[in-house]
Design a protein around this motif. Sequence first.
Motif, PDB file in Angstrom:
ATOM      1  N   ALA A 121       0.816  -1.215   0.000  1.00 21.59           N
ATOM      2  CA  ALA A 121       0.000   0.000   0.000  1.00 21.59           C
ATOM      3  C   ALA A 121       0.847   1.262   0.000  1.00 21.59           C
ATOM      4  O   ALA A 121       0.311   2.375   0.056  1.00 21.59           O
ATOM      5  N   GLY A 122       2.183   1.090  -0.044  1.00 22.07           N
ATOM      6  CA  GLY A 122       3.063   2.249  -0.059  1.00 22.07           C
ATOM      7  C   GLY A 122       3.238   2.919   1.289  1.00 22.07           C
ATOM      8  O   GLY A 122       3.634   4.088   1.360  1.00 22.07           O
ATOM      9  N   VAL A 123       2.968   2.183   2.364  1.00 27.28           N
ATOM     10  CA  VAL A 123       3.135   2.715   3.718  1.00 27.28           C
ATOM     11  C   VAL A 123       4.539   2.382   4.211  1.00 27.28           C
ATOM     12  O   VAL A 123       5.003   1.247   4.048  1.00 27.28           O
ATOM     13  N   ARG A 124       5.216   3.341   4.794  1.00 23.54           N
ATOM     14  CA  ARG A 124       6.590   3.155   5.275  1.00 23.54           C
ATOM     15  C   ARG A 124       6.680   1.930   6.182  1.00 23.54           C
ATOM     16  O   ARG A 124       5.900   1.767   7.112  1.00 23.54           O
ATOM     17  N   CYS A 125       7.679   1.044   5.932  1.00 24.97           N
ATOM     18  CA  CYS A 125       7.784  -0.191   6.708  1.00 24.97           C
ATOM     19  C   CYS A 125       9.213  -0.736   6.664  1.00 24.97           C
ATOM     20  O   CYS A 125      10.042  -0.279   5.878  1.00 24.97           O
ATOM     21  N   ALA A 126       9.454  -1.735   7.502  1.00 18.41           N
ATOM     22  CA  ALA A 126      10.778  -2.354   7.604  1.00 18.41           C
ATOM     23  C   ALA A 126      11.038  -3.308   6.448  1.00 18.41           C
ATOM     24  O   ALA A 126      10.110  -3.866   5.843  1.00 18.41           O
ATOM     25  N   GLY A 127      12.328  -3.543   6.153  1.00 21.71           N
ATOM     26  CA  GLY A 127      12.700  -4.629   5.262  1.00 21.71           C
ATOM     27  C   GLY A 127      12.609  -5.945   6.019  1.00 21.71           C
ATOM     28  O   GLY A 127      12.832  -5.984   7.234  1.00 21.71           O
ATOM     29  N   GLN A 128      12.289  -7.038   5.313  1.00 20.63           N
ATOM     30  CA  GLN A 128      12.113  -8.304   6.028  1.00 20.63           C
ATOM     31  C   GLN A 128      12.217  -9.507   5.098  1.00 20.63           C
ATOM     32  O   GLN A 128      12.149  -9.385   3.868  1.00 20.63           O
ATOM     33  N   PHE A 129      12.313 -10.676   5.750  1.00 15.23           N
ATOM     34  CA  PHE A 129      12.391 -11.954   5.034  1.00 15.23           C
ATOM     35  C   PHE A 129      11.949 -13.036   6.004  1.00 15.23           C
ATOM     36  O   PHE A 129      12.166 -12.924   7.217  1.00 15.23           O
ATOM     37  N   LYS A 130      11.320 -14.089   5.488  1.00 17.69           N
ATOM     38  CA  LYS A 130      10.952 -15.213   6.345  1.00 17.69           C
ATOM     39  C   LYS A 130      11.360 -16.519   5.692  1.00 17.69           C
ATOM     40  O   LYS A 130      11.428 -16.635   4.464  1.00 17.69           O
ATOM     41  N   SER A 131      11.625 -17.527   6.510  1.00 17.10           N
ATOM     42  CA  SER A 131      12.019 -18.837   6.006  1.00 17.10           C
ATOM     43  C   SER A 131      11.918 -19.850   7.134  1.00 17.10           C
ATOM     44  O   SER A 131      11.950 -19.499   8.317  1.00 17.10           O
ATOM     45  N   ALA A 132      11.821 -21.111   6.752  1.00 17.10           N
ATOM     46  CA  ALA A 132      11.890 -22.208   7.723  1.00 17.10           C
ATOM     47  C   ALA A 132      13.316 -22.700   7.899  1.00 17.10           C
ATOM     48  O   ALA A 132      13.578 -23.575   8.717  1.00 17.10           O
ATOM     49  N   ASP A 133      14.253 -22.108   7.159  1.00 16.81           N
ATOM     50  CA  ASP A 133      15.650 -22.555   7.159  1.00 16.81           C
ATOM     51  C   ASP A 133      16.532 -21.480   7.791  1.00 16.81           C
ATOM     52  O   ASP A 133      16.684 -20.386   7.233  1.00 16.81           O
ATOM     53  N   PRO A 134      17.148 -21.748   8.932  1.00 18.77           N
ATOM     54  CA  PRO A 134      18.026 -20.753   9.560  1.00 18.77           C
ATOM     55  C   PRO A 134      19.142 -20.264   8.636  1.00 18.77           C
ATOM     56  O   PRO A 134      19.534 -19.086   8.709  1.00 18.77           O
ATOM     57  N   PHE A 185       1.003 -18.710  22.772  1.00 16.44           N
ATOM     58  CA  PHE A 185      -0.379 -19.156  22.613  1.00 16.44           C
ATOM     59  C   PHE A 185      -0.475 -20.642  22.308  1.00 16.44           C
ATOM     60  O   PHE A 185      -1.559 -21.160  22.052  1.00 16.44           O
ATOM     61  N   GLY A 186       0.676 -21.326  22.301  1.00 22.34           N
ATOM     62  CA  GLY A 186       0.674 -22.764  22.076  1.00 22.34           C
ATOM     63  C   GLY A 186       0.838 -23.172  20.630  1.00 22.34           C
ATOM     64  O   GLY A 186       0.802 -24.359  20.309  1.00 22.34           O
ATOM     65  N   GLY A 187       0.999 -22.215  19.714  1.00 22.33           N
ATOM     66  CA  GLY A 187       1.181 -22.540  18.299  1.00 22.33           C
ATOM     67  C   GLY A 187       2.621 -22.867  17.981  1.00 22.33           C
ATOM     68  O   GLY A 187       3.556 -22.314  18.575  1.00 22.33           O
ATOM     69  N   ALA A 188       2.853 -23.778  17.029  1.00 21.65           N
ATOM     70  CA  ALA A 188       4.202 -24.176  16.649  1.00 21.65           C
ATOM     71  C   ALA A 188       4.866 -23.087  15.818  1.00 21.65           C
ATOM     72  O   ALA A 188       4.251 -22.509  14.916  1.00 21.65           O
ATOM     73  N   ASN A 189       6.117 -22.799  16.107  1.00 20.40           N
ATOM     74  CA  ASN A 189       6.918 -21.876  15.289  1.00 20.40           C
ATOM     75  C   ASN A 189       7.595 -22.676  14.192  1.00 20.40           C
ATOM     76  O   ASN A 189       8.608 -23.337  14.434  1.00 20.40           O
ATOM     77  N   THR A 190       7.036 -22.640  12.997  1.00 18.10           N
ATOM     78  CA  THR A 190       7.588 -23.408  11.879  1.00 18.10           C
ATOM     79  C   THR A 190       8.389 -22.539  10.911  1.00 18.10           C
ATOM     80  O   THR A 190       9.065 -23.063  10.022  1.00 18.10           O
ATOM     81  N   GLU A 191       8.302 -21.218  11.053  1.00 14.23           N
ATOM     82  CA  GLU A 191       9.080 -20.298  10.229  1.00 14.23           C
ATOM     83  C   GLU A 191       9.662 -19.209  11.120  1.00 14.23           C
ATOM     84  O   GLU A 191       9.198 -18.961  12.225  1.00 14.23           O
ATOM     85  N   ILE A 192      10.693 -18.560  10.598  1.00 10.37           N
ATOM     86  CA  ILE A 192      11.385 -17.497  11.308  1.00 10.37           C
ATOM     87  C   ILE A 192      11.233 -16.213  10.504  1.00 10.37           C
ATOM     88  O   ILE A 192      11.292 -16.227   9.273  1.00 10.37           O
ATOM     89  N   LEU A 193      11.077 -15.096  11.215  1.00 17.98           N
ATOM     90  CA  LEU A 193      11.023 -13.784  10.577  1.00 17.98           C
ATOM     91  C   LEU A 193      12.281 -13.007  10.954  1.00 17.98           C
ATOM     92  O   LEU A 193      12.671 -12.977  12.120  1.00 17.98           O
ATOM     93  N   VAL A 194      12.928 -12.379   9.956  1.00 14.19           N
ATOM     94  CA  VAL A 194      14.051 -11.495  10.214  1.00 14.19           C
ATOM     95  C   VAL A 194      13.724 -10.148   9.568  1.00 14.19           C
ATOM     96  O   VAL A 194      13.212 -10.085   8.456  1.00 14.19           O
ATOM     97  N   GLN A 195      13.999  -9.085  10.309  1.00 14.51           N
ATOM     98  CA  GLN A 195      13.667  -7.738   9.834  1.00 14.51           C
ATOM     99  C   GLN A 195      14.843  -6.796  10.023  1.00 14.51           C
ATOM    100  O   GLN A 195      15.709  -7.005  10.880  1.00 14.51           O
ATOM    101  N   SER A 196      14.839  -5.737   9.226  1.00 14.30           N
ATOM    102  CA  SER A 196      15.839  -4.686   9.421  1.00 14.30           C
ATOM    103  C   SER A 196      15.612  -4.033  10.782  1.00 14.30           C
ATOM    104  O   SER A 196      14.491  -3.964  11.279  1.00 14.30           O
TER     105      SER A 196
END
Length: 418
Positions: A121-134, A185-196
Amino acid sequence: MTSSTRPVAVVVDGYSAGNFYPAAFAAYGADVVHVQSTPRINPTMQAPDLTAYSRNIICADESELVELLRPYGPLCVVPGQEGAVRLADRLSEALGVPSNGSALSRARRDKYEMIEALRGAGVRCAGQFKSADPAEIVDWAQEQGSYPVVVKPLSSAGSDGVVVCDSAEAVRTAAEAVLGTQDIFGGANTEILVQSYLRGTEYIVDTVSCAGERYVCGVWEYEKALLPSGKNIYNRDLLADPDADPVPALTAYVDEVLATLGVQWGPAHAEVIVTDEGPVLVEIGTRLNGNINAPFHDVCLGHNQAALTAQAYAGPDEFRAAYAGRVYRRLQPAVVYNTPTELDGVVTAVDETAVAEIRGLESVFFTGVKLAPGARIRPTVDLLTSSMRVFLTAPDDHVLEADYQKVRSLKDAVYRVS
Protein backbone atom coordinates in the motif's frame (compact mmCIF):
# COMPACT_ATOMS: atom_id res chain seq x y z
CA MET A 1 -29.12 -19.18 28.10
CA THR A 2 -28.88 -15.45 28.72
CA SER A 3 -32.12 -13.50 29.00
CA SER A 4 -33.33 -12.31 25.61
CA THR A 5 -34.08 -8.88 27.09
CA ARG A 6 -30.41 -8.05 27.52
CA PRO A 7 -27.86 -7.60 24.73
CA VAL A 8 -24.98 -10.08 24.60
CA ALA A 9 -21.30 -9.62 23.82
CA VAL A 10 -19.05 -12.58 23.01
CA VAL A 11 -15.41 -12.69 24.15
CA VAL A 12 -13.11 -15.31 22.64
CA ASP A 13 -10.36 -16.49 25.00
CA GLY A 14 -10.64 -13.73 27.58
CA TYR A 15 -7.16 -14.16 29.02
CA SER A 16 -5.05 -11.43 30.63
CA ALA A 17 -6.35 -8.02 29.46
CA GLY A 18 -9.54 -9.71 28.24
CA ASN A 19 -10.56 -10.01 31.89
CA PHE A 20 -11.59 -6.34 31.77
CA TYR A 21 -14.30 -6.99 29.17
CA PRO A 22 -17.11 -8.47 31.33
CA ALA A 23 -17.35 -5.39 33.56
CA ALA A 24 -16.97 -3.06 30.58
CA PHE A 25 -19.90 -4.60 28.70
CA ALA A 26 -21.96 -4.96 31.90
CA ALA A 27 -21.78 -1.18 32.30
CA TYR A 28 -23.77 -1.00 29.04
CA GLY A 29 -26.34 -3.51 30.26
CA ALA A 30 -24.91 -6.42 28.29
CA ASP A 31 -24.36 -10.01 29.35
CA VAL A 32 -21.11 -11.61 28.22
CA VAL A 33 -20.61 -15.11 26.83
CA HIS A 34 -17.13 -16.62 26.78
CA VAL A 35 -15.78 -18.85 24.02
CA GLN A 36 -12.90 -21.09 25.08
CA SER A 37 -11.11 -22.17 21.92
CA THR A 38 -9.07 -24.93 23.53
CA PRO A 39 -10.21 -27.90 25.63
CA ARG A 40 -8.04 -26.72 28.51
CA ILE A 41 -7.10 -23.28 29.80
CA ASN A 42 -3.71 -22.07 28.49
CA PRO A 43 -1.35 -22.01 31.50
CA THR A 44 1.05 -19.42 30.05
CA MET A 45 -1.35 -16.47 30.47
CA GLN A 46 -3.57 -15.06 33.21
CA ALA A 47 -6.69 -17.23 33.01
CA PRO A 48 -10.13 -15.80 32.25
CA ASP A 49 -12.42 -15.36 35.25
CA LEU A 50 -15.22 -17.60 34.01
CA THR A 51 -17.47 -16.59 36.94
CA ALA A 52 -17.80 -13.17 35.26
CA TYR A 53 -19.51 -14.71 32.20
CA SER A 54 -23.07 -15.93 31.79
CA ARG A 55 -21.80 -19.00 29.94
CA ASN A 56 -18.53 -20.59 28.82
CA ILE A 57 -18.75 -22.40 25.49
CA ILE A 58 -16.10 -24.98 24.59
CA CYS A 59 -16.54 -26.21 21.03
CA ALA A 60 -13.91 -27.40 18.57
CA ASP A 61 -16.21 -27.34 15.51
CA GLU A 62 -16.36 -23.78 14.19
CA SER A 63 -19.60 -24.24 12.25
CA GLU A 64 -21.25 -25.70 15.32
CA LEU A 65 -19.89 -22.84 17.41
CA VAL A 66 -21.50 -20.29 15.09
CA GLU A 67 -24.87 -22.01 15.54
CA LEU A 68 -24.43 -22.11 19.32
CA LEU A 69 -23.79 -18.35 19.33
CA ARG A 70 -26.47 -17.35 16.81
CA PRO A 71 -29.46 -17.52 19.20
CA TYR A 72 -27.84 -14.88 21.41
CA GLY A 73 -27.99 -12.31 18.59
CA PRO A 74 -24.69 -10.88 19.85
CA LEU A 75 -23.64 -7.26 19.61
CA CYS A 76 -20.12 -8.31 18.75
CA VAL A 77 -17.45 -11.01 18.95
CA VAL A 78 -14.15 -9.69 20.33
CA PRO A 79 -10.79 -11.42 20.91
CA GLY A 80 -9.70 -11.50 24.53
CA GLN A 81 -6.06 -11.91 23.51
CA GLU A 82 -3.81 -11.89 20.43
CA GLY A 83 -4.15 -15.59 19.63
CA ALA A 84 -7.94 -15.25 19.36
CA VAL A 85 -7.95 -12.53 16.68
CA ARG A 86 -8.50 -14.71 13.61
CA LEU A 87 -11.21 -16.86 15.21
CA ALA A 88 -13.05 -13.76 16.45
CA ASP A 89 -12.86 -12.28 12.94
CA ARG A 90 -14.36 -15.41 11.39
CA LEU A 91 -17.10 -15.78 14.02
CA SER A 92 -18.17 -12.13 13.81
CA GLU A 93 -18.23 -12.33 10.02
CA ALA A 94 -20.27 -15.54 10.02
CA LEU A 95 -22.75 -14.11 12.52
CA GLY A 96 -23.20 -10.91 10.52
CA VAL A 97 -22.27 -8.60 13.41
CA PRO A 98 -19.86 -5.63 13.23
CA SER A 99 -16.57 -7.14 12.11
CA ASN A 100 -13.16 -6.44 10.63
CA GLY A 101 -13.86 -9.47 8.43
CA SER A 102 -11.57 -12.33 7.55
CA ALA A 103 -10.11 -11.14 4.23
CA LEU A 104 -7.23 -9.30 5.91
CA SER A 105 -7.33 -11.29 9.12
CA ARG A 106 -4.02 -13.04 8.47
CA ALA A 107 -2.28 -9.71 7.85
CA ARG A 108 -3.55 -8.48 11.20
CA ARG A 109 -1.98 -11.47 12.94
CA ASP A 110 1.04 -12.74 10.96
CA LYS A 111 3.88 -10.24 11.34
CA TYR A 112 5.32 -10.95 7.88
CA GLU A 113 1.99 -10.57 6.08
CA MET A 114 1.31 -7.43 8.12
CA ILE A 115 4.42 -5.63 6.90
CA GLU A 116 3.98 -6.87 3.32
CA ALA A 117 0.44 -5.44 3.30
CA LEU A 118 1.87 -2.06 4.27
CA ARG A 119 4.59 -2.32 1.63
CA GLY A 120 1.97 -3.08 -1.03
CA ALA A 121 0.00 0.00 0.00
CA GLY A 122 3.06 2.25 -0.06
CA VAL A 123 3.14 2.71 3.72
CA ARG A 124 6.59 3.16 5.28
CA CYS A 125 7.78 -0.19 6.71
CA ALA A 126 10.78 -2.35 7.60
CA GLY A 127 12.70 -4.63 5.26
CA GLN A 128 12.11 -8.30 6.03
CA PHE A 129 12.39 -11.95 5.03
CA LYS A 130 10.95 -15.21 6.35
CA SER A 131 12.02 -18.84 6.01
CA ALA A 132 11.89 -22.21 7.72
CA ASP A 133 15.65 -22.56 7.16
CA PRO A 134 18.03 -20.75 9.56
CA ALA A 135 20.71 -20.72 6.85
CA GLU A 136 18.47 -18.66 4.58
CA ILE A 137 17.77 -16.26 7.42
CA VAL A 138 21.52 -15.83 7.91
CA ASP A 139 22.04 -15.30 4.16
CA TRP A 140 19.42 -12.54 4.08
CA ALA A 141 20.99 -10.81 7.07
CA GLN A 142 24.43 -10.98 5.45
CA GLU A 143 23.08 -9.54 2.20
CA GLN A 144 21.80 -6.46 4.03
CA GLY A 145 25.40 -5.39 4.55
CA SER A 146 25.00 -4.15 8.10
CA TYR A 147 23.92 -5.25 11.55
CA PRO A 148 21.95 -5.41 13.77
CA VAL A 149 18.86 -7.21 12.49
CA VAL A 150 15.87 -8.51 14.43
CA VAL A 151 14.86 -12.19 14.56
CA LYS A 152 11.39 -13.13 15.86
CA PRO A 153 8.52 -15.64 15.57
CA LEU A 154 5.78 -14.86 13.04
CA SER A 155 2.85 -14.78 15.44
CA SER A 156 3.55 -14.25 19.10
CA ALA A 157 3.33 -11.34 21.54
CA GLY A 158 4.95 -9.71 24.56
CA SER A 159 8.44 -9.69 22.93
CA ASP A 160 8.40 -13.51 23.06
CA GLY A 161 11.36 -14.87 21.07
CA VAL A 162 12.45 -11.44 19.76
CA VAL A 163 16.24 -11.06 19.55
CA VAL A 164 18.38 -8.18 18.24
CA CYS A 165 21.35 -9.81 16.49
CA ASP A 166 24.70 -8.17 15.71
CA SER A 167 26.37 -11.02 13.79
CA ALA A 168 25.67 -13.97 11.50
CA GLU A 169 26.34 -16.35 14.37
CA ALA A 170 23.81 -14.54 16.58
CA VAL A 171 21.24 -14.69 13.79
CA ARG A 172 21.71 -18.43 13.36
CA THR A 173 21.45 -19.05 17.11
CA ALA A 174 18.28 -16.95 17.41
CA ALA A 175 16.66 -18.54 14.33
CA GLU A 176 17.36 -22.06 15.56
CA ALA A 177 15.97 -21.13 18.98
CA VAL A 178 12.66 -20.04 17.40
CA LEU A 179 12.18 -23.19 15.32
CA GLY A 180 10.80 -26.22 17.06
CA THR A 181 9.33 -24.23 19.93
CA GLN A 182 5.83 -22.92 20.61
CA ASP A 183 4.73 -19.32 20.87
CA ILE A 184 3.01 -18.16 24.06
CA PHE A 185 -0.38 -19.16 22.61
CA GLY A 186 0.67 -22.76 22.08
CA GLY A 187 1.18 -22.54 18.30
CA ALA A 188 4.20 -24.18 16.65
CA ASN A 189 6.92 -21.88 15.29
CA THR A 190 7.59 -23.41 11.88
CA GLU A 191 9.08 -20.30 10.23
CA ILE A 192 11.39 -17.50 11.31
CA LEU A 193 11.02 -13.78 10.58
CA VAL A 194 14.05 -11.50 10.21
CA GLN A 195 13.67 -7.74 9.83
CA SER A 196 15.84 -4.69 9.42
CA TYR A 197 16.63 -2.98 12.71
CA LEU A 198 14.69 0.22 13.24
CA ARG A 199 16.71 2.89 15.04
CA GLY A 200 14.69 5.30 17.11
CA THR A 201 12.29 5.61 20.03
CA GLU A 202 9.43 3.14 20.22
CA TYR A 203 5.87 4.07 21.12
CA ILE A 204 2.58 2.35 21.86
CA VAL A 205 -0.43 3.77 20.03
CA ASP A 206 -3.76 2.43 21.32
CA THR A 207 -6.98 3.03 19.41
CA VAL A 208 -10.63 2.03 19.37
CA SER A 209 -12.60 2.09 16.10
CA CYS A 210 -16.33 2.26 15.46
CA ALA A 211 -17.53 1.74 11.88
CA GLY A 212 -14.18 2.97 10.59
CA GLU A 213 -13.94 6.06 12.80
CA ARG A 214 -11.10 5.78 15.30
CA TYR A 215 -10.20 7.33 18.62
CA VAL A 216 -6.60 7.40 19.85
CA CYS A 217 -7.04 6.48 23.51
CA GLY A 218 -3.38 6.57 24.55
CA VAL A 219 0.19 6.96 23.32
CA TRP A 220 2.97 5.64 25.55
CA GLU A 221 6.73 5.95 25.05
CA TYR A 222 8.64 2.71 25.57
CA GLU A 223 11.76 2.96 27.64
CA LYS A 224 13.81 -0.17 26.92
CA ALA A 225 17.16 -1.65 27.89
CA LEU A 226 19.20 -3.76 25.46
CA LEU A 227 20.88 -6.67 27.24
CA PRO A 228 24.18 -8.26 26.10
CA SER A 229 22.12 -11.29 25.04
CA GLY A 230 20.39 -9.18 22.37
CA LYS A 231 17.13 -9.13 24.30
CA ASN A 232 15.59 -5.65 24.27
CA ILE A 233 13.60 -5.72 27.49
CA TYR A 234 10.76 -3.42 28.45
CA ASN A 235 11.39 -1.09 31.34
CA ARG A 236 8.89 1.78 31.56
CA ASP A 237 5.92 2.90 29.48
CA LEU A 238 5.53 6.68 29.86
CA LEU A 239 2.25 8.40 28.96
CA ALA A 240 2.99 10.93 26.21
CA ASP A 241 1.69 14.50 26.01
CA PRO A 242 -0.89 14.31 23.19
CA ASP A 243 -0.12 17.87 22.03
CA ALA A 244 3.63 17.32 21.73
CA ASP A 245 5.72 15.65 19.04
CA PRO A 246 5.75 12.91 17.89
CA VAL A 247 2.10 12.15 18.80
CA PRO A 248 0.56 13.94 15.76
CA ALA A 249 2.90 12.10 13.36
CA LEU A 250 2.24 8.78 15.13
CA THR A 251 -1.50 9.33 14.90
CA ALA A 252 -1.37 10.11 11.16
CA TYR A 253 0.82 7.06 10.50
CA VAL A 254 -1.34 4.66 12.51
CA ASP A 255 -4.39 5.93 10.60
CA GLU A 256 -2.65 4.66 7.44
CA VAL A 257 -1.93 1.32 9.09
CA LEU A 258 -5.52 0.86 10.29
CA ALA A 259 -6.88 1.67 6.83
CA THR A 260 -4.44 -0.67 5.08
CA LEU A 261 -5.24 -3.58 7.40
CA GLY A 262 -9.00 -3.07 7.25
CA VAL A 263 -9.48 -2.21 10.93
CA GLN A 264 -13.04 -0.88 11.14
CA TRP A 265 -14.11 -2.03 14.58
CA GLY A 266 -12.75 -2.51 18.07
CA PRO A 267 -9.41 -2.03 19.78
CA ALA A 268 -5.93 -1.97 18.28
CA HIS A 269 -2.56 -1.92 19.97
CA ALA A 270 0.25 -0.67 17.71
CA GLU A 271 3.97 -0.54 18.40
CA VAL A 272 5.73 2.05 16.26
CA ILE A 273 9.34 3.26 16.12
CA VAL A 274 9.98 6.87 15.16
CA THR A 275 13.04 6.69 12.88
CA ASP A 276 14.88 9.50 11.10
CA GLU A 277 12.58 8.86 8.11
CA GLY A 278 9.42 8.95 10.25
CA PRO A 279 7.22 6.43 12.10
CA VAL A 280 7.58 2.75 11.12
CA LEU A 281 5.38 -0.08 12.38
CA VAL A 282 6.88 -2.84 14.50
CA GLU A 283 3.56 -4.65 14.76
CA ILE A 284 -0.11 -4.12 15.51
CA GLY A 285 -2.66 -6.34 17.27
CA THR A 286 -6.41 -5.89 16.97
CA ARG A 287 -6.98 -6.48 20.67
CA LEU A 288 -6.54 -4.66 23.98
CA ASN A 289 -3.19 -3.36 25.17
CA GLY A 290 -1.78 -6.12 27.36
CA ASN A 291 -0.70 -3.51 29.92
CA ILE A 292 -4.23 -2.26 30.49
CA ASN A 293 -5.40 -1.68 34.04
CA ALA A 294 -8.85 -0.17 33.63
CA PRO A 295 -9.09 1.79 36.92
CA PHE A 296 -5.53 3.15 36.44
CA HIS A 297 -6.30 4.32 32.91
CA ASP A 298 -9.53 5.92 34.14
CA VAL A 299 -7.46 8.07 36.52
CA CYS A 300 -4.71 9.21 34.14
CA LEU A 301 -6.75 9.28 30.91
CA GLY A 302 -10.40 9.54 31.98
CA HIS A 303 -11.28 6.30 30.20
CA ASN A 304 -9.89 2.88 29.34
CA GLN A 305 -9.65 0.84 26.15
CA ALA A 306 -11.96 -1.96 27.32
CA ALA A 307 -14.76 0.43 28.27
CA LEU A 308 -14.33 2.38 25.03
CA THR A 309 -14.54 -0.86 23.04
CA ALA A 310 -17.76 -1.82 24.81
CA GLN A 311 -19.18 1.61 24.05
CA ALA A 312 -18.17 1.38 20.36
CA TYR A 313 -20.28 -1.77 19.99
CA ALA A 314 -23.09 -1.15 22.50
CA GLY A 315 -23.47 2.61 22.03
CA PRO A 316 -21.97 3.49 18.64
CA ASP A 317 -23.78 6.82 18.24
CA GLU A 318 -22.61 7.94 21.66
CA PHE A 319 -19.07 6.78 20.92
CA ARG A 320 -18.85 8.60 17.58
CA ALA A 321 -20.24 11.83 19.05
CA ALA A 322 -17.68 11.83 21.86
CA TYR A 323 -14.58 10.30 20.28
CA ALA A 324 -14.57 9.86 16.49
CA GLY A 325 -11.39 11.23 14.94
CA ARG A 326 -10.09 12.59 18.23
CA VAL A 327 -7.09 12.06 20.48
CA TYR A 328 -6.97 11.51 24.25
CA ARG A 329 -6.20 14.10 26.93
CA ARG A 330 -3.56 13.33 29.55
CA LEU A 331 -5.17 14.07 32.92
CA GLN A 332 -1.91 13.47 34.79
CA PRO A 333 1.50 11.89 34.15
CA ALA A 334 1.64 8.10 34.35
CA VAL A 335 4.11 5.22 34.13
CA VAL A 336 3.80 1.45 33.79
CA TYR A 337 6.93 -0.23 35.12
CA ASN A 338 7.65 -3.86 34.20
CA THR A 339 10.38 -4.63 36.72
CA PRO A 340 13.42 -6.53 35.40
CA THR A 341 15.33 -8.89 37.65
CA GLU A 342 18.62 -10.76 37.76
CA LEU A 343 17.33 -13.15 40.42
CA ASP A 344 17.69 -16.82 39.51
CA GLY A 345 16.26 -19.67 41.57
CA VAL A 346 13.08 -20.71 43.34
CA VAL A 347 10.95 -18.18 45.21
CA THR A 348 10.81 -19.27 48.85
CA ALA A 349 8.76 -16.32 50.10
CA VAL A 350 7.31 -12.94 49.13
CA ASP A 351 8.46 -10.20 51.50
CA GLU A 352 5.16 -8.50 52.31
CA THR A 353 7.00 -5.66 54.07
CA ALA A 354 8.73 -4.70 50.81
CA VAL A 355 5.47 -5.07 48.88
CA ALA A 356 3.67 -2.86 51.41
CA GLU A 357 6.40 -0.21 51.14
CA ILE A 358 5.98 -0.13 47.36
CA ARG A 359 2.19 0.00 47.57
CA GLY A 360 2.40 2.79 50.14
CA LEU A 361 4.22 5.18 47.79
CA GLU A 362 2.16 8.24 46.86
CA SER A 363 2.04 7.62 43.11
CA VAL A 364 1.77 3.81 43.13
CA PHE A 365 -1.73 2.94 41.94
CA PHE A 366 -1.41 -0.83 41.65
CA THR A 367 1.34 -3.40 42.16
CA GLY A 368 1.10 -6.79 40.51
CA VAL A 369 3.36 -9.36 42.21
CA LYS A 370 3.67 -12.01 39.51
CA LEU A 371 5.34 -14.90 41.36
CA ALA A 372 4.29 -16.93 44.39
CA PRO A 373 6.38 -19.13 46.70
CA GLY A 374 7.51 -22.23 44.83
CA ALA A 375 7.67 -20.45 41.45
CA ARG A 376 10.85 -20.40 39.38
CA ILE A 377 12.31 -16.93 38.92
CA ARG A 378 14.85 -16.28 36.14
CA PRO A 379 16.72 -13.23 34.87
CA THR A 380 14.42 -11.08 32.74
CA VAL A 381 14.72 -11.63 28.98
CA ASP A 382 11.32 -10.34 27.82
CA LEU A 383 8.02 -8.90 29.04
CA LEU A 384 6.79 -12.28 30.22
CA THR A 385 9.78 -12.73 32.55
CA SER A 386 9.55 -9.36 34.30
CA SER A 387 9.06 -9.92 38.01
CA MET A 388 6.34 -7.37 38.76
CA ARG A 389 4.15 -4.80 37.04
CA VAL A 390 3.74 -1.50 38.86
CA PHE A 391 1.32 1.25 37.75
CA LEU A 392 2.22 4.77 38.90
CA THR A 393 0.41 8.08 38.39
CA ALA A 394 0.55 11.47 40.08
CA PRO A 395 -0.11 15.12 39.19
CA ASP A 396 3.57 15.93 39.87
CA ASP A 397 6.32 14.53 37.61
CA HIS A 398 8.89 14.85 40.39
CA VAL A 399 6.85 12.67 42.75
CA LEU A 400 6.37 10.13 39.97
CA GLU A 401 10.10 9.95 39.23
CA ALA A 402 11.07 9.71 42.91
CA ASP A 403 8.58 6.87 43.47
CA TYR A 404 9.81 5.04 40.37
CA GLN A 405 13.38 5.20 41.67
CA LYS A 406 12.19 3.89 45.04
CA VAL A 407 10.43 0.96 43.38
CA ARG A 408 13.64 0.21 41.47
CA SER A 409 15.53 0.01 44.76
CA LEU A 410 12.93 -2.31 46.35
CA LYS A 411 11.92 -4.61 43.48
CA ASP A 412 14.40 -7.42 44.18
CA ALA A 413 13.71 -7.29 47.91
CA VAL A 414 10.15 -8.49 47.18
CA TYR A 415 11.29 -12.05 46.46
CA ARG A 416 13.33 -14.31 48.68
CA VAL A 417 15.08 -16.84 46.48
CA SER A 418 16.79 -20.11 47.31
